[in-house]
Design an enzyme around this catalytic site. Structure first.
Site, PDB file in Angstrom:
ATOM      1  N   ASP A  36      -2.162   9.989  13.719  1.00 11.66           N
ATOM      2  CA  ASP A  36      -1.563   8.729  14.149  1.00 11.66           C
ATOM      3  C   ASP A  36      -0.879   8.938  15.505  1.00 11.66           C
ATOM      4  OD1 ASP A  36       0.583   6.578  14.336  1.00 11.66           O
ATOM      5  OD2 ASP A  36      -0.445   5.977  12.504  1.00 11.66           O
ATOM      6  N   ASN A  92      -1.788  -1.660   4.712  1.00  9.26           N
ATOM      7  CA  ASN A  92      -1.274  -3.024   4.796  1.00  9.26           C
ATOM      8  C   ASN A  92      -2.452  -3.988   4.834  1.00  9.26           C
ATOM      9  OD1 ASN A  92       1.534  -2.247   5.071  1.00  9.26           O
ATOM     10  ND2 ASN A  92       1.011  -1.579   7.123  1.00  9.26           N
ATOM     11  N   GLN A  99      -0.136  -5.387   8.760  1.00 14.23           N
ATOM     12  CA  GLN A  99      -1.385  -4.833   9.270  1.00 14.23           C
ATOM     13  C   GLN A  99      -1.495  -5.136  10.765  1.00 14.23           C
ATOM     14  OE1 GLN A  99      -5.002  -6.096   7.293  1.00 14.23           O
ATOM     15  NE2 GLN A  99      -6.230  -4.576   8.375  1.00 14.23           N
ATOM     16  N   HIS A 105      -7.662   0.758   6.970  1.00 20.12           N
ATOM     17  CA  HIS A 105      -7.264   2.142   7.182  1.00 20.12           C
ATOM     18  C   HIS A 105      -6.168   2.520   6.194  1.00 20.12           C
ATOM     19  CE1 HIS A 105      -4.719  -0.368   9.770  1.00 20.12           C
ATOM     20  NE2 HIS A 105      -3.791   0.575   9.713  1.00 20.12           N
ATOM     21  N   HIS A 107      -2.975   5.217   5.738  1.00 20.59           N
ATOM     22  CA  HIS A 107      -2.063   6.191   6.324  1.00 20.59           C
ATOM     23  C   HIS A 107      -1.792   7.260   5.264  1.00 20.59           C
ATOM     24  CE1 HIS A 107      -0.569   3.639   9.741  1.00 20.59           C
ATOM     25  NE2 HIS A 107      -1.017   2.670   8.937  1.00 20.59           N
TER      26      HIS A 107
END
Length: 115
Positions: A36, A92, A99, A105, A107
């Site tokens: 990230d 999210n 989001q 995706h 995390h």
């Protein structure tokens, strides 16, 4: 219900096309994992499917069995990279719920133990 039109100009689509760089951790035929850019933990990775899925609901409803297995296998591989006694996963769904990128995706975050 939770499906929106896929925006193929989102940042993750550009990463998948090689138009933007990423700090890649691993990949397979169905997903890619990378660090990230704005980590919230000592270990913070993202796993994204290669397919055009807006959110987890869209992915679960529309992805093939092979896509789903490949994605979740990469999530498991990346969780093992955290080298921790545990980790958090987060996704999210919808801009109103945090989001920021309209490409599904996950995390994976952990406080990595010292080697």
């Amino acid at each position: 219900m939770f499906e929106a039109s896929y925006d193929d100009n989102n940042v993750f689509a550009k990463i998948l096309r090689g138009q933007l760089p990423c700090d890649k951790l691993a990949e397979n035929d169905h997903a890619i994992a990378f660090k990230d850019l704005h980590p919230k933990a000592r270990f913070h990775a993202l796993v994204i499917p290669r397919g055009e899925y807006v959110n987890i609901h869209h992915f679960i409803r529309k992805a093939t069995a092979d896509e789903q297995v490949g994605f979740w296998n990469l999530v498991a591989d990346i969780a093992e990279l955290a080298r921790s006694d545990g980790f958090n996963t987060l996704t999210n769904t919808g801009a109103s719920h945090g989001q920021q990128v309209p490409h599904f995706h996950i995390h994976i975050m952990a406080q990595v133990k010292d080697s």
